[in-house]
Every structure is written in structure tokens, then in C-alpha cells.
Design an enzyme around this catalytic site. Structure first.
Site, PDB file in Angstrom:
ATOM      1  N   GLY A  12     -12.468   1.473 -38.351  1.00  0.00           N
ATOM      2  CA  GLY A  12     -12.762   0.142 -37.803  1.00  0.00           C
ATOM      3  C   GLY A  12     -11.644  -0.859 -38.078  1.00  0.00           C
ATOM      4  N   ASP A  33     -16.323   8.349 -40.771  1.00  0.00           N
ATOM      5  CA  ASP A  33     -16.719   7.407 -39.713  1.00  0.00           C
ATOM      6  C   ASP A  33     -17.487   8.158 -38.631  1.00  0.00           C
ATOM      7  OD1 ASP A  33     -16.641   5.252 -37.625  1.00  0.00           O
ATOM      8  OD2 ASP A  33     -15.146   4.361 -38.971  1.00  0.00           O
ATOM      9  N   SER A 127     -19.743 -10.517 -47.762  1.00  0.00           N
ATOM     10  CA  SER A 127     -19.382 -11.539 -46.775  1.00  0.00           C
ATOM     11  C   SER A 127     -19.698 -12.925 -47.307  1.00  0.00           C
ATOM     12  CB  SER A 127     -20.214 -11.272 -45.512  1.00  0.00           C
ATOM     13  OG  SER A 127     -20.134 -12.364 -44.632  1.00  0.00           O
ATOM     14  N   TYR A 152     -28.624  -8.967 -40.788  1.00  0.00           N
ATOM     15  CA  TYR A 152     -27.259  -8.558 -41.179  1.00  0.00           C
ATOM     16  C   TYR A 152     -26.903  -9.161 -42.539  1.00  0.00           C
ATOM     17  CZ  TYR A 152     -22.243  -8.587 -41.729  1.00  0.00           C
ATOM     18  OH  TYR A 152     -20.979  -8.459 -42.265  1.00  0.00           O
ATOM     19  N   LYS A 156     -26.166  -7.606 -46.658  1.00  0.00           N
ATOM     20  CA  LYS A 156     -25.064  -7.870 -47.594  1.00  0.00           C
ATOM     21  C   LYS A 156     -25.610  -8.296 -48.959  1.00  0.00           C
ATOM     22  CE  LYS A 156     -21.886  -6.598 -44.850  1.00  0.00           C
ATOM     23  NZ  LYS A 156     -21.322  -5.250 -45.062  1.00  0.00           N
ATOM     24  N   ASN A 201     -18.253 -11.923 -30.068  1.00  0.00           N
ATOM     25  CA  ASN A 201     -19.015 -13.044 -30.640  1.00  0.00           C
ATOM     26  C   ASN A 201     -18.112 -13.934 -31.462  1.00  0.00           C
ATOM     27  OD1 ASN A 201     -21.689 -12.203 -29.822  1.00  0.00           O
ATOM     28  ND2 ASN A 201     -21.416 -10.503 -31.258  1.00  0.00           N
ATOM     29  N   PHE A 221     -17.821 -24.540 -29.857  1.00  0.00           N
ATOM     30  CA  PHE A 221     -19.215 -24.861 -30.162  1.00  0.00           C
ATOM     31  C   PHE A 221     -19.330 -26.094 -31.059  1.00  0.00           C
ATOM     32  CE2 PHE A 221     -19.807 -20.017 -29.749  1.00  0.00           C
ATOM     33  CZ  PHE A 221     -20.060 -20.108 -28.390  1.00  0.00           C
TER      34      PHE A 221
END
Ligand code: NAD
Ligand code: WQD
Length: 341
Positions: A12, A33, A127, A152, A156, A201, A221
């Protein structure tokens, strides 16, 4: 003989860049993976940079049997860097069980097999999302965590807790939890970079796709936040800097650092969306089509890292200037477009 590191999710975005840095540091990398969000050709890009293609096990970390087989083949590894996870916040709200199955079960299987084979060291991709909307900026590792706002984010927080409990129960085990801020950019060679599937996103891939004419306009945004220029503020960290922090974390553990260590990985500087757009235009000479749009629900107005702990303990700091990062991202986008044409 070179020390072997298992890199789950190594095909990734962050995994490929980290594999490059690990190989450059003399480690022998094996990638686990299942290509749920990547393509095997990304490892060819790694090979073009370092001259060495990492060994590959095509395996789903959440598949108890297959992952046990892969670990049995590589029980001589000295550490695991666990990237393998699904990461789309919105999708996780729609399909929470898929996220828990993939991210939590995958992690549990990795820890189980590490215990079974006496592999002592794990680096976990956490994160900045664990801090939620922070009361004080910048955030240090001591900043209180806020309840996660998506499945999500929950994976974490849970991941950090599961690993901490596992280390507490096994004094031979060590862990480093790395809380990434906003990883952006690509390798300067443009051999590897971010390859989002479908409509991105995240800001930077959307921005470079708009600059390339794949998207018509970038929606910014919100322009009415309580920030210096009214736009959201984030800590954009260069992907190559982020990758080298993993090598520093691994060496710290292999050097004997015990228990669970937690580090913020950011630049220490907050950058607004408009500042990022302007820096991109100045650095690349490319004019971007953007418009001001409504706030995106759930966005944190401002967050950036205090990254002094990683500097003190790991001797690591973010070095790449934002303009270089954005030029690399653009170079990668141009190359992807050329390939697709
Ligand atoms: P990515 O989707 O590019 O890479 C993840 C890799 O893991 C992919 O190659 C995917 O195929 C693989 N994978 C997913 N589930 C798997 C499974 N069950 N078994 C085997 N392989 C599996 O994402 P990334 O941006 O490189 O993120 C890496 C890690 O960093 C993730 O854990 C992510 O949550 C975390 N993270 C990313 C960001 C970010 O903005 N990119 C920020 C903070 C944390
Ligand atoms: C950055 C800024 C947007 C798109 C997310 C996850 C987080 C982490 C990283 C994994 C914000 C603005 C964005 C666009 C915009 N991932 N923006 N127009 O939201 O900080 O973090 O990715 O752990 O968990 O939540 O990143 O890149 O989506 O947004 O104006 O089209 O860009 O409002 O201010 P975010 P992002």
C-alpha cells in the site's frame, strides 16, 4: 545476515515507502498483503528504486489459517510493521463489521502468531484520529484521547489498547504505536505513490486529480472556521519522512527499548487548506480549479502535532519542505496519468 521484517500491507501507500526505507537500512523485507486496496505492481516500483523486490506472501491477515502458514514460513523475522487495514472513514460507518473483521481480527491474528513464534517487536499504524477534536494545540502524546467518531477510528483506539494489553502480558514483547497526522506526497523518483481507488476522499489526491483534469473542481470544505484564515488546519507530513520514522522506531526497539512507546508523527506545523493550495500552485506552476463549499460534517477544525518526543527519543524529525512534497505528489500524478493513457 540481514534481519527480516514482516511488513503487513506492504504493497500500500505507506507500506511501499517504508519498504524502500527498510531495504535502504539493510533489512530484509517480506510483504504480507491481500491487495484489497493495492496492486502487486507497486512492489515493482519498490524494486526500481532499491534494486530489490521484497518477498511477497499474498495473504489476508484476517484469515486465521492462511496467516498462520505465512508466519510459520517467516518465523525467523525479528519484527512486524502492521499496516494492513481498511482506512476509509465513511465506508467504515456503512460497513462497521467489515472494518472490525479486517482491522481487529487481522491485528489479533498478527499478535497471536508473533507470540507463537517469539517475534518480539511490533510497529502499529495508529492515527491522529484518536485525539478527536483536541482542547489544546498542538497535541502531544499525553493529550487525552477522545471517543472515536467512526468505526475506523475505533479500530485504531482498540488496536492501541489490544497491543498494550498484549505487551503487558508478555514482557518479552515490545510495541511502538505511531500516530500519523496527514501523510502526503510520493517518492521523489515517482516510482511509488498513493493510488486511491475510485473518487478520493483525502485532500491531496483529490487536488492532484483536479489539477490533472480528472476531476472538474476541488471543493474546499468550509471557509468560516475559527482559524487564522478561516480554513481547516492540518499537519501534512511527507510520506518519505513518515516512512523513515518506522525504521527509527524499529531500531529503537531492536536496540532494547521495552514496553509500549507512543509517538506522534507530524511536522509540528499546522497548514490551512488554502495555504496548501497556494503552495501547490507556487511549487508546480499549475493552476488549480477550486471553489469554496460547505463544511464537511465531522471535520476537526484544526489539529497539528507536537512531534518533539519522536525527535528526542528516536532522533527522527520531518525534513522535507511542503513545496517539495507537493511537487513529488504532482510528478506522481502526472506519471499515473501517462500510464493510464
Ligand atoms: P493503503 O490502503 O494504501 O495500504 C494498506 C494495505 O494493506 C493495502 O496494500 C491493502 O491491500 C492491505 N490490506 C488491507 N487489509 C488487509 C488484510 N486483511 N490482509 C492483508 N493485507 C491487507 O493504506 P495506507 O495509507 O498505506 O495506510 C496504512 C496504514 O496506516 C493503515 O493501517 C491506515 O489505517 C494507517 N493510517 C493511514 C493514514 C493515511 O492517511 N494514509 C493515516 C493514519 C493511519
Ligand atoms: C484534510 C483537509 C478537509 C477533501 C482523514 C481521516 C484520518 C486520517 C487521514 C487515517 C480537511 C479538507 C478534503 C476535499 C477539502 N486517516 N478537504 N476538500 O480529514 O484530516 O483525515 O485522513 O487514519 O483518520 O479522517 O484528511 O485529507 O480528508 O482532509 O477541503 O475534497 O482537507 O476538510 O480540512 P482528514 P483529508
Amino acid at each position: 545476515m540481514a534481519q527480516k521484517i514482516i511488513v503487513t500491507g506492504g504493497a500500500g501507500y505507506i507500506g511501499t515507502h517504508t519498504t524502500v526505507e527498510l531495504q535502504k537500512a539493510g533489512f530484509d523485507v517480506v510483504v504480507f498483503d491481500n491487495f484489497i486496496n493495492s496492486d502487486p505492481s507497486s512492489l515493482d516500483g519498490v524494486q526500481r528504486i532499491t534494486g530489490t523486490k521484497p518477498e511477497l506472501e499474498r495473504v489476508d491477515c484476517a484469515d486465521d489459517v492462511a496467516i498462520a502458514d505465512a508466519f510459520a514460513k517467516h518465523s525467523d523475522a525479528v519484527g512486524v510493521i502492521h499496516f494492513a487495514a481498511l482506512k476509509a472513514v465513511g465506508e467504515s460507518v456503512e460497513k462497521p463489521l467489515m472494518y472490525y473483521q479486517n482491522n481487529i481480527r487481522g491485528l489479533m491474528n498478527v499478535l497471536d502468531n508473533m507470540n507463537k513464534h517469539g517475534i518480539a517487536n511490533i510497529v502499529f499504524s495508529s492515527s491522529a484520529t484518536v485525539y478527536g477534536v483536541p482542547d489544546v494545540l498542538p497535541v502531544t502524546e499525553e493529550t487525552p484521547l477522545k471517543p472515536a467518531t467512526s468505526p475506523y477510528g475505533q479500530t485504531k483506539v482498540m488496536g492501541e489498547n489490544i497491543i498494550s494489553d498484549a505487551v503487558r502480558a508478555n514482557p518479552n514483547m515490545r510495541a511502538t504505536l505511531l500516530r500519523y497526522f496527514n501523510p502526503v506526497g510520493a517518492h521523489p523518483s515517482a516510482e511509488i505513490g498513493e493510488l486511491p481507488l475510485g473518487t478520493p476522499n483525502n485532500l491531496l489526491p483529490y487536488l492532484t486529480q483536479t489539477a490533472a483534469g480528472i476531476r472538474e473542481v476541488l471543493s474546499v470544505f468550509g471557509d468560516d472556521y475559527d482559524t487564522p484564515d478561516g480554513f481547516c488546519v492540518r499537519d501534512y507530513i511527507d510520506i518519505n519522512d513518515l516512512a523513515s520514522a518506522h525504521v527509527a522506531a524499529l531500531k529503537h526497539m531492536l536496540g532494547g527499548a521495552n514496553g509500549v512507546n507512543i509517538f506522534n508523527l507530524g511536522t509540528g506545523r499546522g497548514v490551512s487548506v488554502m495555504e496548501l493550495i497556494k503552495t501547490f500552485q507556487d511549487a508546480t506552476g499549475v493552476k488549480l480549479n477550486y471553489k469554496i463549499a460547505a463544511r464537511r460534517p465531522g471535520d476537526v477544525p484544526a489539529i497539528w502535532a507536537d512531534a518533539t518526543l519522536a525527535n528526542k527519543v528516536l532522533g527522527w524529525r520531518a525534513n522535507v519542505p511542503l513545496a517539495d512534497t507537493l511537487r513529488n505528489a504532482w510528478k506522481w500524478q502526472v506519471k499515473v496519468c501517462e500510464k493510464n493513457n
